[in-house]
Scaffold this active site. Structure first.
Site, PDB file in Angstrom:
ATOM      1  N   GLY A  54      48.384  40.933  42.192  1.00 24.08           N
ATOM      2  CA  GLY A  54      47.427  42.041  42.176  1.00 24.08           C
ATOM      3  C   GLY A  54      47.433  42.949  43.390  1.00 24.08           C
ATOM      4  O   GLY A  54      47.086  44.119  43.296  1.00 24.08           O
ATOM      5  N   ASP A 113      36.186  38.364  42.734  1.00 21.28           N
ATOM      6  CA  ASP A 113      35.341  38.164  41.558  1.00 21.28           C
ATOM      7  C   ASP A 113      34.481  36.924  41.812  1.00 21.28           C
ATOM      8  O   ASP A 113      33.442  37.016  42.454  1.00 21.28           O
ATOM      9  CB  ASP A 113      36.263  38.050  40.331  1.00 21.28           C
ATOM     10  CG  ASP A 113      35.503  38.026  39.021  1.00 21.28           C
ATOM     11  OD1 ASP A 113      34.305  38.298  39.017  1.00 21.28           O
ATOM     12  OD2 ASP A 113      36.120  37.730  37.979  1.00 21.28           O
ATOM     13  N   PHE A 163      35.416  45.079  33.781  1.00 22.61           N
ATOM     14  CA  PHE A 163      36.819  44.692  33.874  1.00 22.61           C
ATOM     15  C   PHE A 163      37.649  45.902  34.267  1.00 22.61           C
ATOM     16  O   PHE A 163      37.719  46.888  33.538  1.00 22.61           O
ATOM     17  CB  PHE A 163      37.334  44.056  32.586  1.00 22.61           C
ATOM     18  CG  PHE A 163      38.606  43.321  32.849  1.00 22.61           C
ATOM     19  CD1 PHE A 163      38.586  42.040  33.391  1.00 22.61           C
ATOM     20  CD2 PHE A 163      39.836  43.934  32.659  1.00 22.61           C
ATOM     21  CE1 PHE A 163      39.762  41.370  33.718  1.00 22.61           C
ATOM     22  CE2 PHE A 163      41.020  43.273  32.980  1.00 22.61           C
ATOM     23  CZ  PHE A 163      40.969  41.995  33.499  1.00 22.61           C
TER      24      PHE A 163
HETATM   25  P1  IMP Z   1      38.349  34.905  41.647  1.00 17.61           P
HETATM   26  O1  IMP Z   1      38.956  33.610  42.115  1.00 17.61           O
HETATM   27  O2  IMP Z   1      37.442  34.728  40.468  1.00 17.61           O
HETATM   28  O3  IMP Z   1      37.667  35.713  42.752  1.00 17.61           O
HETATM   29  O4  IMP Z   1      39.551  35.710  41.041  1.00 17.61           O
HETATM   30  C1  IMP Z   1      40.055  36.841  41.614  1.00 17.61           C
HETATM   31  C2  IMP Z   1      41.279  37.284  40.834  1.00 17.61           C
HETATM   32  O5  IMP Z   1      40.955  37.495  39.455  1.00 17.61           O
HETATM   33  C3  IMP Z   1      41.740  38.620  41.366  1.00 17.61           C
HETATM   34  O6  IMP Z   1      42.702  38.455  42.389  1.00 17.61           O
HETATM   35  C4  IMP Z   1      42.299  39.277  40.142  1.00 17.61           C
HETATM   36  O7  IMP Z   1      43.664  38.946  39.975  1.00 17.61           O
HETATM   37  C5  IMP Z   1      41.499  38.698  38.990  1.00 17.61           C
HETATM   38  N1  IMP Z   1      40.402  39.615  38.608  1.00 17.61           N
HETATM   39  C6  IMP Z   1      39.093  39.488  38.879  1.00 17.61           C
HETATM   40  N2  IMP Z   1      38.380  40.506  38.385  1.00 17.61           N
HETATM   41  C7  IMP Z   1      39.279  41.347  37.796  1.00 17.61           C
HETATM   42  C8  IMP Z   1      39.171  42.617  37.107  1.00 17.61           C
HETATM   43  O8  IMP Z   1      38.102  43.230  36.929  1.00 17.61           O
HETATM   44  N3  IMP Z   1      40.345  43.132  36.642  1.00 17.61           N
HETATM   45  C9  IMP Z   1      41.555  42.537  36.803  1.00 17.61           C
HETATM   46  N4  IMP Z   1      41.697  41.365  37.452  1.00 17.61           N
HETATM   47  C10 IMP Z   1      40.568  40.769  37.935  1.00 17.61           C
END
Ligand code: IMP
Ligand code: MG
Length: 186
Positions: A54, A113, A163
């Site tokens: 990402g 997130d 999203f």
């Molecule tokens: P976390 O461990 O839940 O914080 O996950 C973070 C990862 O989830 C990010 O590095 C993104 O790759 C993916 N992610 C979280 N939210 C989004 C979004 O709104 N769009 C696309 N990818 C997301």
């Protein structure tokens, strides 16, 4: 200003609810972040560690905006356990070749997130005895504020709880190449 109708041909039939960040807004903020980062690190070796996939576009723009010596490497983290929910069981699939000990590490994430990935990486990287460990995130949904072991020292933008795709962010591997950030309609 780009409107959703202007980008419909890029979206494989998916509808854009709204464009959240325009290309020029992103570019202006990345320039500011680059300045903030170069002012923060007075001395020492700086290793910018991008979390793949990402962050790949963000990292490539960001490092060109940091006017000081630095190195760039990437991490690939993989969640295992329950495949649907980010479980916090994170392991490194690609580990940087470079030594981390004694260096300033700046971990670059696309979007925060749940914060689970970041929390686990903070643990893993802290164990390598870096001189410092800071986080730079392009976007933060602020859902993880109370659970994050370390808040981002450098943040591009607050993100809506929607999203988002584009500028590195994907939906099922699509849309990473978009030069803007958009919210997908359901
Ligand atoms: P976390 O461990 O839940 O914080 O996950 C973070 C990862 O989830 C990010 O590095 C993104 O790759 C993916 N992610 C979280 N939210 C989004 C979004 O709104 N769009 C696309 N990818 C997301
Ligand atoms: Mg993803």
């Amino acid at each position: 200003m780009l409107q959703p109708a202007d980008v419909a041909h890029l979206m494989s039939g998916r509808k854009v609810a709204r464009i959240v960040l325009q290309p020029d807004e992103i570019a202006a903020r990345v320039e500011q972040l680059g300045d903030e980062i170069s002012r923060f690190y007075h001395d020492g070796e700086l290793l910018v560690l991008g979390l793949l996939k990402g962050s790949f576009i963000f990292v490539s723009d960001l490092v060109r905006a940091v006017p000081r010596p630095l190195q760039v490497d990437f991490l690939v983290a993989s969640s295992y356990g329950d495949a649907k929910v980010s479980s916090g069981n994170v392991r490194l699939v690609y580990d940087p070749e470079t030594r981390l000990e004694g260096k300033h590490i700046l971990l670059v994430e696309d979007i925060i997130d749940s914060g689970r990935t970041l929390n686990r990486l903070i643990e893993l990287l802290s164990a390598r005895q870096p001189r410092s460990l800071e986080i730079c995130a392009l976007l933060d949904k602020h859902l993880a504020d109370s659970v994050l072991k370390k808040r981002p020292r450098f943040l591009g933008f607050d993100a809506p709880n929607e999203f988002l795709v584009g500028y590195g962010l994907d939906h099922a591997e699509d849309f990473r190449h978009l030069p803007f950030v958009a919210s997908l309609a359901d």
